[in-house]
Enzyme design. Sequence first.
Site, PDB file in Angstrom:
ATOM      1  N   HIS A 169       0.825  -1.219   0.000  1.00 57.84           N
ATOM      2  CA  HIS A 169       0.000   0.000   0.000  1.00 57.84           C
ATOM      3  C   HIS A 169       0.854   1.261   0.000  1.00 57.84           C
ATOM      4  CE1 HIS A 169      -3.996  -1.891   0.810  1.00 57.84           C
ATOM      5  NE2 HIS A 169      -3.190  -2.896   1.088  1.00 57.84           N
ATOM      6  N   ASP A 383       3.512   9.700  -0.621  1.00 61.13           N
ATOM      7  CA  ASP A 383       2.337   8.914  -0.223  1.00 61.13           C
ATOM      8  C   ASP A 383       2.103   7.859  -1.286  1.00 61.13           C
ATOM      9  OD1 ASP A 383       0.009   8.115   1.071  1.00 61.13           O
ATOM     10  OD2 ASP A 383      -0.718  10.163   1.362  1.00 61.13           O
TER      11      ASP A 383
HETATM   12  P1  ADP Z   1      -3.214   6.462   5.005  1.00 58.59           P
HETATM   13  O1  ADP Z   1      -3.570   5.069   4.566  1.00 58.59           O
HETATM   14  O2  ADP Z   1      -1.765   6.755   4.917  1.00 58.59           O
HETATM   15  O3  ADP Z   1      -3.755   6.811   6.357  1.00 58.59           O
HETATM   16  P2  ADP Z   1      -5.139   7.512   2.992  1.00 58.59           P
HETATM   17  O4  ADP Z   1      -5.438   8.922   2.608  1.00 58.59           O
HETATM   18  O5  ADP Z   1      -4.911   6.615   1.836  1.00 58.59           O
HETATM   19  O6  ADP Z   1      -3.903   7.533   3.996  1.00 58.59           O
HETATM   20  O7  ADP Z   1      -6.356   6.917   3.805  1.00 58.59           O
HETATM   21  C1  ADP Z   1      -6.808   7.494   5.002  1.00 58.59           C
HETATM   22  C2  ADP Z   1      -8.224   6.993   5.300  1.00 58.59           C
HETATM   23  O8  ADP Z   1      -8.525   7.263   6.655  1.00 58.59           O
HETATM   24  C3  ADP Z   1      -9.287   7.663   4.467  1.00 58.59           C
HETATM   25  O9  ADP Z   1     -10.295   6.740   4.152  1.00 58.59           O
HETATM   26  C4  ADP Z   1      -9.823   8.764   5.405  1.00 58.59           C
HETATM   27  O10 ADP Z   1     -11.166   9.110   5.162  1.00 58.59           O
HETATM   28  C5  ADP Z   1      -9.684   8.092   6.742  1.00 58.59           C
HETATM   29  N1  ADP Z   1      -9.440   9.077   7.814  1.00 58.59           N
HETATM   30  C6  ADP Z   1      -8.394   9.899   7.939  1.00 58.59           C
HETATM   31  N2  ADP Z   1      -8.501  10.641   9.044  1.00 58.59           N
HETATM   32  C7  ADP Z   1      -9.634  10.257   9.640  1.00 58.59           C
HETATM   33  C8  ADP Z   1     -10.290  10.651  10.844  1.00 58.59           C
HETATM   34  N3  ADP Z   1      -9.783  11.576  11.661  1.00 58.59           N
HETATM   35  N4  ADP Z   1     -11.460  10.047  11.144  1.00 58.59           N
HETATM   36  C9  ADP Z   1     -11.972   9.101  10.331  1.00 58.59           C
HETATM   37  N5  ADP Z   1     -11.397   8.687   9.206  1.00 58.59           N
HETATM   38  C10 ADP Z   1     -10.236   9.256   8.862  1.00 58.59           C
HETATM   39  O1  F6P Z   2      -0.486   1.666   4.192  1.00 61.95           O
HETATM   40  C1  F6P Z   2      -0.492   2.517   5.264  1.00 61.95           C
HETATM   41  C2  F6P Z   2      -0.771   1.864   6.617  1.00 61.95           C
HETATM   42  O2  F6P Z   2       0.282   1.367   7.302  1.00 61.95           O
HETATM   43  C3  F6P Z   2      -1.775   0.751   6.528  1.00 61.95           C
HETATM   44  O3  F6P Z   2      -1.222  -0.516   6.705  1.00 61.95           O
HETATM   45  C4  F6P Z   2      -2.791   1.179   7.527  1.00 61.95           C
HETATM   46  O4  F6P Z   2      -3.979   1.350   6.803  1.00 61.95           O
HETATM   47  C5  F6P Z   2      -2.465   2.588   7.982  1.00 61.95           C
HETATM   48  O5  F6P Z   2      -1.260   2.904   7.412  1.00 61.95           O
HETATM   49  C6  F6P Z   2      -2.539   2.796   9.473  1.00 61.95           C
HETATM   50  O6  F6P Z   2      -1.330   2.567  10.145  1.00 61.95           O
HETATM   51  P1  F6P Z   2      -1.208   1.835  11.551  1.00 61.95           P
HETATM   52  O7  F6P Z   2      -1.796   0.473  11.379  1.00 61.95           O
HETATM   53  O8  F6P Z   2       0.250   1.804  11.840  1.00 61.95           O
HETATM   54  O9  F6P Z   2      -1.996   2.640  12.515  1.00 61.95           O
END
Ligand code: ADP
Ligand code: F6P
Length: 484
Positions: A169, A383
């Site tokens: 991912h 990212d």
């Molecule tokens: P990462 O996997 O690195 O966290 P992404 O942008 O790909 O980044 O995905 C983040 C996900 O988490 C999205 O679906 C977003 O809506 C959700 N998210 C991020 N912050 C919050 C929050 N404070 N509360 C609920 N959902 C959140």
């Molecule tokens: O790909 C990013 C990631 O490490 C995922 O495995 C997981 O969705 C997210 O970040 C949250 O991280 P953690 O499990 O370390 O809280």
Amino acid sequence: MNAMQDMTGGRELVMVSNRLPVDRVTNDDGSTSWRASPGGLVTAVQPIVEQLGCVWVGWAGSADEAVEPFELGAMRLVPIELSAEDIALYYEGFSNGTLWPLYHDVIAQPEYHREWWDRYRRVNQRFAEQVAATASEQAIVWVHDYQLQLVPAMLRELRPDLTIAFFLHIPFPPGRLFAQLPWRRQVVRGLLGADVIGFQQTTDAVAFRMAVERFTRAPALGNTIVLPASADGPSRTVLAQEFPISIDAESFAEIARRPETRERAKEIRADLGDPRIVMLGVDRLDYTKGIRHRLKAFNELLEDGELDPTDIVFVQVASPSRERVDAYRQLRDEVEGTVGRINGAHGTIGRAPLNYLHRGFTRDEMVALYLAADVLLVTPLRDGMNLVAKEYVACRDDERGVLVLSEFAGAADELRDALLVNPHDIEGLKAAIVRAAHMPREEQRRRMHALRRAVADNDVAHWAAGYLGAVRAAAESGEIGVGG
Ligand code: ADP
Ligand code: F6P
């Protein structure tokens, strides 16, 4: 069999990720409950498994807690217990102190500790053993992310009948960086236990295939790596290719269309003092997300007088993440100090230009926030994809709103009609923010229309069909002995 189940050809699907899709939390009164795990992995994968049904093996999110397998909707969850020491060495240590910074262009300094590596190997072995004991004959096992890169080879050794898929991912690092890893050969060999390895971007897949050639000498023919026969087994092939991940766009759009969501969006704007412009950032509180750079740009724009603090509110949602890892603690201190300084200098009684929210929200509330925002700032330094950018676009069927997007997010490959920025270039970032704040409606409409088409054409069903189609083909070629 429905169209989704057809993707696995009727085989059992076993998902394996560090975290289960739900985390066990202890409430203030001592009771426990489950809530959705943080991050993009669950957002993307959950809608697929809800339709397909699966067994999901992973950690329940707390230390030293043995939880019995249980059913959740169409999933059977099989928790893996991690001790406090496993969490410190395997999860906070090797996964998030070594691999995470290394794979994100060394934005923070990766640390290389043999003790961390040793525990990573042992925990990966435990995951492989649990999956081997759980999966039915000929099942498809789908292993996720950087925390579990050794599982494919370990599992193949235990259960050669399985079809093994892996999806990374996060980015796969360029050659010079990956070469720093003292255990680079073991990691490459671990991944090569899979039949299909999926990446977010073409550059990731290319970097991986080059690492394979360099560290194992196995040649790649296009996207396919050819592993010669060895003591471990006959010659076989591994597909290593990009499959950019996405979201269930329609489910976000559906929430956005509800009258109560629209009402809530209006309420949010009213609570913010009905400013002319609402800007939004939504990130895990992670140093890869470029939050420091974003706040610096915002502060300078207020100081220069280019943004009027009585006219604009910036809402930064920062979800708590990896709070015991040093780099994350430091980031939180710094961000919270900066937020205080900005509001101290530019706020007025009853009005702060920056609204900082350090907690999780429901999906409905996130969608209301997206609808309330005139501008979404997605400015990571690196990212793998960034699903937040796609969620914003999916919600905006009014074709309004501006997406400012870092060119270092995987999503920038598809979302070309965003205002693309280099977040290291503070002047460029400031110019993009000002442009977004003043963008004419017609330009917003034109850009958002094109962005929405890009997200709709490549939603999570499309991603799953492409990826699982390749996995199913691998399973079937195995059955008739081709490439095996
Ligand atoms: P990462 O996997 O690195 O966290 P992404 O942008 O790909 O980044 O995905 C983040 C996900 O988490 C999205 O679906 C977003 O809506 C959700 N998210 C991020 N912050 C919050 C929050 N404070 N509360 C609920 N959902 C959140
Ligand atoms: O790909 C990013 C990631 O490490 C995922 O495995 C997981 O969705 C997210 O970040 C949250 O991280 P953690 O499990 O370390 O809280």
